[in-house]
Design an enzyme around this catalytic site. Structure first.
Site, short mmCIF file in Angstrom:
data_model
loop_
_atom_site.label_atom_id
_atom_site.label_comp_id
_atom_site.label_asym_id
_atom_site.label_seq_id
_atom_site.Cartn_x
_atom_site.Cartn_y
_atom_site.Cartn_z
N GLU A 44 -1.52 7.36 -0.43
CA GLU A 44 -1.02 5.98 -0.34
C GLU A 44 -1.31 5.46 1.07
O GLU A 44 -0.97 6.11 2.06
CB GLU A 44 0.49 5.95 -0.64
N ARG A 45 -1.97 4.33 1.13
CA ARG A 45 -2.36 3.72 2.41
C ARG A 45 -3.26 4.64 3.23
O ARG A 45 -3.18 4.68 4.46
CB ARG A 45 -1.14 3.32 3.24
N ASN A 65 6.98 8.26 -1.50
CA ASN A 65 7.11 7.82 -2.89
C ASN A 65 6.77 9.05 -3.74
O ASN A 65 5.60 9.37 -3.93
CB ASN A 65 6.15 6.68 -3.21
N LYS A 117 13.25 8.97 0.81
CA LYS A 117 13.21 7.50 0.68
C LYS A 117 14.09 7.18 -0.52
O LYS A 117 13.70 7.42 -1.66
CB LYS A 117 11.76 7.05 0.45
N GLU A 131 12.43 0.24 -2.43
CA GLU A 131 11.21 -0.07 -3.19
C GLU A 131 11.15 0.70 -4.51
O GLU A 131 10.21 1.44 -4.77
CB GLU A 131 9.96 0.20 -2.34
N ARG A 144 15.39 8.01 5.36
CA ARG A 144 14.69 6.82 5.86
C ARG A 144 15.54 5.56 5.75
O ARG A 144 16.29 5.39 4.80
CB ARG A 144 13.38 6.60 5.09
N ARG A 146 15.00 -10.27 5.32
CA ARG A 146 14.64 -8.85 5.22
C ARG A 146 14.79 -8.13 6.56
O ARG A 146 15.15 -6.97 6.60
CB ARG A 146 13.20 -8.74 4.70
N ASP A 151 7.72 -4.13 8.71
CA ASP A 151 6.91 -3.03 8.19
C ASP A 151 5.57 -2.89 8.91
O ASP A 151 4.55 -3.32 8.37
CB ASP A 151 6.68 -3.25 6.69
N GLU A 211 9.90 5.98 13.49
CA GLU A 211 8.76 6.13 12.59
C GLU A 211 7.66 5.16 13.00
O GLU A 211 7.86 3.94 13.03
CB GLU A 211 9.17 5.87 11.13
N GLU A 266 -2.52 0.59 8.00
CA GLU A 266 -2.28 -0.22 6.80
C GLU A 266 -2.45 -1.72 7.07
O GLU A 266 -3.20 -2.40 6.36
CB GLU A 266 -0.87 0.07 6.27
N TRP A 307 8.90 -10.07 -1.78
CA TRP A 307 9.02 -9.02 -0.76
C TRP A 307 9.78 -9.42 0.51
O TRP A 307 9.91 -8.62 1.44
CB TRP A 307 7.62 -8.50 -0.39
C1 GCV Z 1 4.87 4.80 1.05
C2 GCV Z 1 5.16 -0.20 2.70
C3 GCV Z 1 3.87 0.34 2.18
C4 GCV Z 1 4.10 1.37 1.09
C5 GCV Z 1 4.97 2.49 1.69
C6 GCV Z 1 6.26 1.87 2.19
C7 GCV Z 1 7.16 2.90 2.85
O1 GCV Z 1 5.82 -0.92 1.72
O2 GCV Z 1 3.05 -0.69 1.72
O3 GCV Z 1 2.87 1.86 0.67
O4 GCV Z 1 5.25 3.48 0.73
O5 GCV Z 1 5.96 0.88 3.14
O6 GCV Z 1 7.08 3.03 4.07
O7 GCV Z 1 7.92 3.55 2.16
#
Ligand code: GCV
Length: 687
Positions: free
Chosen positions: A168-169, A211, A290, A294, A327, A344, A373, A395, A401, A549
């Site tokens: 992811e990313r 995730n 997490k 999300e 987190r 947010r 973010d 973090e 990204e 978002w």
């Molecule tokens: C791993 C953002 C990113 C997600 C990431 C999330 C997080 O939303 O786009 O890809 O998920 O941050 O840090 O949990």
């Protein structure tokens, strides 16, 4: 040798030293090593010395455990050899902490000696790597004196890798760990990865995405053999392995119908899983979670709060010396964009601040550097430093990204330095973030850094060769946040491209300028988010504007920005300690690079430069493109000085960056020109 491998050696090149004088000078010193191999738990220490010296000096050292009358490297833990007391002063011995080390050269008329000592195997390993890297760039070993302790306990890497091999990313290929739900058959690369991390002092790793999908949920039980194998690789290099877990694992396993942290059956389920994990991996680090973020499950589903949710797991982990990292990236991701009252940016503080002191002492809150973010520019999260009775780690995001996805050069060390030097004023002036995460401000027990890594299985590991510097620099800052960006960068350049004045001066400037260059042609003045929805690459000014978002710039034809003041805005400024609150609250004192994060302004608002806001946007965007062109020209001036493969690869990235920067510039400028109808005072082409 490294060159035969199917991937780049990064900063661990260890090329044979060509300078005959250096070879003559140090060969005798490096041919004898006093070391009691049986006392070492980490075999990597002697292996690295052996291999490193063979590569660098063609010397095969002779290991002995008695002090010879000749030149020698003396390597041992403090108190291990009686003669160590003659070589190290008592204040030196005392000032080294558990993971620190000393390298001390002692030359007399009779012989040269180099002592590498520490209190632990990890410290020795760090000392050995530092010595080898020092030698590899042909630095003088005479008068060498380094006594260093890491400032933070946890210096952690987070992988967002999934078992199917995707990341992811991730912007550098597939996972170096996994493919087809199993481990990649590339043991050598894994070891080299552990070596790269250890050389910059990384001591903890989370091996899967936060995730946690169904396959990865099983890394704690059915697929534990994968976790165990990776833990074995990293252990050898002093790195403790952690897992991201799915809070609903008891349900996902099919064994229970609840994940309620107060349900005895759930507690028993976790007790059994955790007990088994420690049976297999006795030094297992713990979990990263997490939760309720999300769409990920968490304790809120059961009417339990975050502290209850975290403490249930932490209590079980505690008896194994394990850590629970929770987190704080939690916010409403189903916001109605029409709602202008929900902010947010306020979420993490609103949710977590109330729980200060409520977490067990092996719980750490992991807090992203900004309240949104990982945008190219955000204020520092007000939650950092605001919970004196709670351990917190910062973090960061090494993977780019929102900062150009390793196509654009965006060296993040200057950004991280700014974050670390930010004064929270939590306990008056000087309450910097680096003190918060070093545990110095509030005396919290656990502390440190986590960062989402940027590596994949690309030949060069990081997509862009120069993005390797972000990984290197992260480790160096986590070890010592006081070291300057310039020092880190020069060191990385020398290790990676050799010692050459011209290469160093070109690369140093390119790297150090690149974050601000990237900022200049992307989203202006702290707004963020003007990216393509989902992919987060490329300009899309309204990409996040009418989305759920919580990420809006709210531009109309007169004004832009979010009023986050407490006089008429969302009141986010109130979350800061007084000095920062006051600074952000007023347009006159708010740092201009964040002005649209905190204030809603008219396009004709005059900035300190005397320019209007709209003209500032036009100018910075045109200038940004020009700076990328200049950067590329500078790089081209190095043709012939850098090996062709790396030269051409980086050139191709810069060419893509130039094209994309132009795209950004044209889209952003045209958007605002069309919105406002205000022309560029310099009459440049806007579409
Ligand atoms: C791993 C953002 C990113 C997600 C990431 C999330 C997080 O939303 O786009 O890809 O998920 O941050 O840090 O949990």
């Amino acid at each position: 040798m490294n060159t035969a491998k199917s991937y780049d050696p990064c900063w661990l090149r260890f090329q044979p030293i060509k300078d005959k004088q250096i070879i003559d000078k140090y060969s005798s010193l490096c041919s004898k090593i006093v070391l009691d191999e049986n006392s070492l738990n980490l075999k990597a220490i002697s292996n690295e010395l052996n291999d490193g010296l063979k590569n660098l000096l063609s010397v095969t050292p002779d290991f002995t455990d008695t002090l010879p009358g000749s030149d020698a490297i003396i390597l041992g833990k403090i108190g291990q050899f009686s003669f160590m007391d003659d070589l190290l002063e008592s204040h030196e011995q005392e000032s080294i902490n558990t993971e620190g080390f000393i390298i001390k050269s002692i030359c007399s008329a009779a012989h040269k000696r180099l002592v590498i000592s520490a209190k632990s195997d990890k410290g020795l390993l760090y000392g050995v790597f530092r010595f080898l890297l020092h030698l590899s760039i042909e630095e003088n070993l005479e008068n060498l004196y380094i006594l260093e302790n890491p400032r933070s306990e946890l210096r952690m890497i987070n992988h967002w890798d999934n078992l199917d091999g995707s990341i992811e990313r991730g912007y550098a290929g597939k996972s170096i760990f996994y493919e087809n739900n199993n481990l990649v058959q590339n043991a050598e690369r894994l070891i080299d990865y552990a070596r790269l991390l250890a050389t910059v002092g990384i001591n903890s790793i989370v091996i899967n995405n936060v995730n946690v999908h169904s396959n990865e949920t099983e890394l704690i039980n059915q697929k534990i053999s994968i976790t165990k194998k990776l833990a074995e690789v990293f252990r050898e290099y002093g790195i403790r392995t952690f897992l991201s877990i799915n809070y609903a694992s008891p349900i996902q396993s099919g064994e229970l119908d609840s994940a309620d942290p107060c349900d005895l059956k759930v507690i028993k389920w976790w007790e059994s899983v955790i007990s088994n994990l420690y049976k297999e991996i006795p030094d297992f680090g713990g979990f990263l979670v997490k939760a309720d973020s999300e769409h990920r499950p968490g304790p809120l589903t059961y009417g339990r709060d975050h502290a209850q949710g975290a403490n249930m797991l932490a209590k079980i982990l505690k008896s194994y010396n394990g850590i629970l990292i929770w987190r704080c990236f939690v916010y409403n991701c189903k916001q109605d964009w029409r709602d202008v009252t929900t902010d947010r940016a306020k979420a993490a503080y609103e949710i977590y601040k109330q729980f200060d002191g409520a977490f067990l002492d092996n719980v750490i809150l992991q807090i992203k550097n900004g309240p949104m973010d990982f945008q190219v520019r955000e204020p520092v999260s007000p939650l950092l430093g605001a919970m004196p009775h709670t351990s917190q780690i910062l973090e960061l995001q090494i993977t780019q990204e929102y900062t150009g996805q390793q196509i654009h050069l965006c060296y993040l060390i200057p950004q991280w330095k700014e974050i670390l030097d930010f004064d929270t004023y939590a306990k008056g002036r000087g309450s910097t973030i680096k003190k918060v995460v070093g545990g110095l401000l509030h005396g919290t027990k656990l502390n440190g850094f986590a960062a989402v890594v940027n590596v994949g299985n690309d030949f060069n590991w990081t997509g862009h060769y120069l993005a390797q510097a972000n990984l290197y620099g992260y480790g160096k800052l986590a070890w010592n946040p006081d070291v300057s960006a310039e020092e880190i960068t020069k060191e990385w350049i020398r290790l990676t491209f050799g010692k050459d004045v011209e290469i160093e001066s070109v690369l140093l400037k390119m790297l150090l300028d690149s974050w601000l260059v990237y900022e200049s042609y992307t989203s202006p003045l702290g707004l963020g988010w003007m990216v393509t929805l989902g992919s987060h690459y490329g300009p899309s000014v309204d990409g996040y504007e009418y989305s759920p978002w919580g990420t809006y710039h709210r531009a109309d034809n007169k004004m832009i920005g979010i009023d986050r003041t407490s006089s008429g805005g969302t009141g986010f400024t109130k979350q800061y300690f007084k000095e920062n609150e006051n600074a952000y609250e007023y347009q006159t004192s708010c740092p201009e690079e964040l002005i649209l994060f905190f204030h809603r302004l008219s396009y004709t608002h005059k900035l300190k430069s005397g320019k209007t806001l709209i003209q500032h946007i036009y100018d910075t965007h045109f200038e940004g493109v020009q700076k990328v062109k200049d950067m590329k020209a500078k790089w081209e001036s190095l043709k012939g000085k850098i090996d062709e493969h790396r030269f051409e690869h980086i050139l191709a990235r810069l060419t893509a960056q130039e094209e994309h920067a132009k795209e950004w510039c044209d889209v952003i400028n045209s958007y605002f020109y069309r919105k406002t109808g205000i022309s560029d005072v310099n009459g440049r082409n806007i579409y």
